[in-house]
Design an enzyme around this catalytic site. Structure first.
Site, mmCIF file in Angstrom:
data_model
loop_
_atom_site.group_PDB
_atom_site.id
_atom_site.type_symbol
_atom_site.label_atom_id
_atom_site.label_comp_id
_atom_site.label_asym_id
_atom_site.label_seq_id
_atom_site.Cartn_x
_atom_site.Cartn_y
_atom_site.Cartn_z
ATOM 1 N N CYS A 20 33.418 -90.112 -94.849
ATOM 2 C CA CYS A 20 34.205 -89.055 -94.714
ATOM 3 C C CYS A 20 33.981 -89.746 -92.993
ATOM 4 C CB CYS A 20 33.302 -87.744 -94.206
ATOM 5 S SG CYS A 20 31.170 -88.839 -94.324
ATOM 6 N N HIS B 10 27.910 -85.975 -92.255
ATOM 7 C CA HIS B 10 28.537 -86.108 -92.608
ATOM 8 C C HIS B 10 30.011 -85.823 -91.536
ATOM 9 C CE1 HIS B 10 31.479 -84.855 -94.839
ATOM 10 N NE2 HIS B 10 31.753 -83.393 -94.531
#
Length: 520
Positions: free
Chosen positions: A168, A471
């Protein structure tokens, strides 16, 4: 690599009846029913998830290698291996016995036939799904993923990036850079590079871990990734070829652990810069740069050699001014930069949300002021005064001598305390348009009224508590609308939502001369 096991492992013939319904990229694993990273066995056409989901594709291969104890194996059973499978999203082929990606084919070209069949299934599913969405979205609102361009009925579909296993950090940076139009368009207009010769010439190149460094091009894979975004012909693109090149030339990012998005961005820009300096596809880098008239010589900032599009767009110059507190000797040094790393002032580090009422709100101006204010260096940073001939106490101040076309601001949210790297979760208020940088310039009187104003184009956000976990997502403006990029998921959002984000990296684009600018 050239795989010797295709003859015994590739047995299926393209037939819609043997495959699941729907688009191949959304097929579900026959064991866990996950639709992430589906792989189809080229021996029996069964579908399983990849090794970075639950690893059932690899387990399918391993189970097939267990010797049959109750029955005598026939010659045919000995030859069938279930060793080769194909990624249903990128159509690359992998051999578990070779433990590498495959570039060759069977004598009958079965691998290519299966690849073309899966592509046809994907295109058919996408076309039918697009028609269905258009009917449902006739009266849609901003929550739609499609938007109308120039008042016509043509729809532009944003493309996500598949997560290859804690990637990510890479996806957020790629999506941000893809929405910096001048930078993105430069790479998209570059000529394609053919990295292979001989019997593999003309085929699609799949980069593998066994290839030498001379056979990979970061610029080429970056170009192909940017071209795949915003075309509207798929919902998500798998950047695996780019990721394998990253593994080869950036050892720090090998593996599938979480990485720092800012560190990756700097490595990416530095390596793009270095490769462009050496020329591209036989065309001199300087010739390509000169063909883009908007990137004039006055806008170039040289970092590690000659200028490239990286330094022409992101490059700025800082003046570092140090004064000895004993004799008053002044030392000036000019340093090029591609981004500015800003501390969040300590007095704001306990304020975590925008709506907290206790204490003043931390703003981007506070961070910029902390970066450029006069600072007295502590005992560990004593300045070597050439006049005093020894290290002395001194003060330091930064001025911006030249602003870049795209101003990249990195908020330093991670810092070391003892043996831990903690995150500063403070909300920092930032403007979406009209960031005025004039007061931070060394010679503000020489700048025009509009040349110091910047508008936000992208934001990278880190969700979670630590740099090695959490994330990354990104917000970016495209064609006047704001999108939220969360790996393969892309949604339309609004300015209010963007403004509430706890930014980690901010990308501001120099404003073209327009009246009525809002200022910070």
């Amino acid at each position: 690599m050239e795989c010797p096991h295709l003859g015994s492992s590739v047995c299926i013939v393209p037939d819609s009846a043997k495959f699941p319904q729907g688009s191949p990229s959304s097929w579900c694993c026959s064991v866990c029913r996950s639709n992430k990273s589906p792989w189809v066995c080229l021996t029996c056409s069964s579908v399983h998830c990849g090794r970075y989901v639950n690893g059932h594709a690899k387990k399918h291969y391993e189970d097939a290698q267990i010797p049959m104890t109750n029955h005598k194996k026939t010659e045919k059973q000995e030859k069938v291996q279930h060793t080769v499978c194909m990624d249903c999203s990128s159509y690359s082929t992998y051999c578990y016995r070779c433990d590498d990606f495959v570039v060759n084919d069977t004598k009958l070209g079965l691998v290519q036939k299966v690849r073309e069949h899966l592509q046809n299934l994907e295109n058919s599913a996408f076309t039918s799904d697009r028609h269905r969405k258009r009917k449902l979205l006739e009266n849609s609102t901003l929550n739609s993923k499609l938007l109308k361009v120039n008042g016509s009925n043509a729809a532009l579909c944003a493309t996500g990036l598949r997560n290859l296993g804690n990637t990510c950090f890479m996806n957020a940076i790629l999506q941000s850079l893809s929405n910096i139009q001048q930078f993105c368009c430069y790479f998209k207009e570059l000529p394609a590079v053919e990295l292979r010769n001989g019997k593999t010439a003309g085929r699609r190149t799949y980069h593998t871990r066994s290839q030498g460094d001379n056979n990979v091009s970061l610029v080429e894979e970056f170009r192909k990734t940017l071209c795949a975004l915003w075309q509207g012909n798929q919902t998500a693109f798998s950047p695996e070829s780019l990721f394998y090149v990253v593994w080869k030339i950036m050892p720090n990012f090998r593996g599938y652990q979480q990485q720092d998005a800012h560190e990756f961005m700097r490595y990416l820009l530095d390596h793009l810069h270095l490769e462009l300096q050496g020329g591209f596809n036989g065309v001199s880098r300087s010739v390509i740069l000169q063909e883009n008239s908007s990137l004039s010589a006055s806008n170039k900032c040289c970092i590690n050699g000659a200028s490239t599009v990286v330094t022409a767009i992101f490059g700025g110059i800082l003046q570092n001014e140090v004064n000895c507190l004993i004799c008053g000797t002044e030392s000036r040094k000019f340093d090029p930069f591609l981004d500015l790393s800003l501390d969040i002032p300590s007095q704001f580090r306990n304020k975590r949300t925008k709506n907290q009422e206790s204490g003043p709100m931390c703003t981007l101006r506070d961070c910029l002021r902390s970066f450029t204010d006069l600072e007295e260096l502590d005992e560990t940073e004593l300045y070597m005064c050439h006049k005093c001939k020894k290290k002395q106490k001194s003060t330091k101040k930064f001025w911006i001598q030249k602003l870049p076309k795209v101003l990249c601001l990195h908020l330093k949210r991670f810092h070391w305390t003892a043996y831990l790297r903690n995150k500063v979760d403070t909300y920092v208020e930032f403007p979406l348009r009209g960031l005025d940088m004039k007061c931070y310039l060394l010679e503000p009187e020489n700048s025009g009224p509009e040349s110091c104003l910047y508008d936000l184009v992208a934001v990278v956000v880190h969700h979670g508590s630590g740099v090695g976990s959490g994330h990354y997502t990104a917000y970016a403006a495209h064609e006047g609308r704001w999108f939220h990029f969360n790996d393969s998921t892309v949604t339309l959002t609004d300015e209010e939502t963007v403004g509430k984000a706890k930014a980690y990296i901010l990308f501001y684009v120099e404003r073209q001369a327009k009246p009525g600018a809002e200022k910070l």
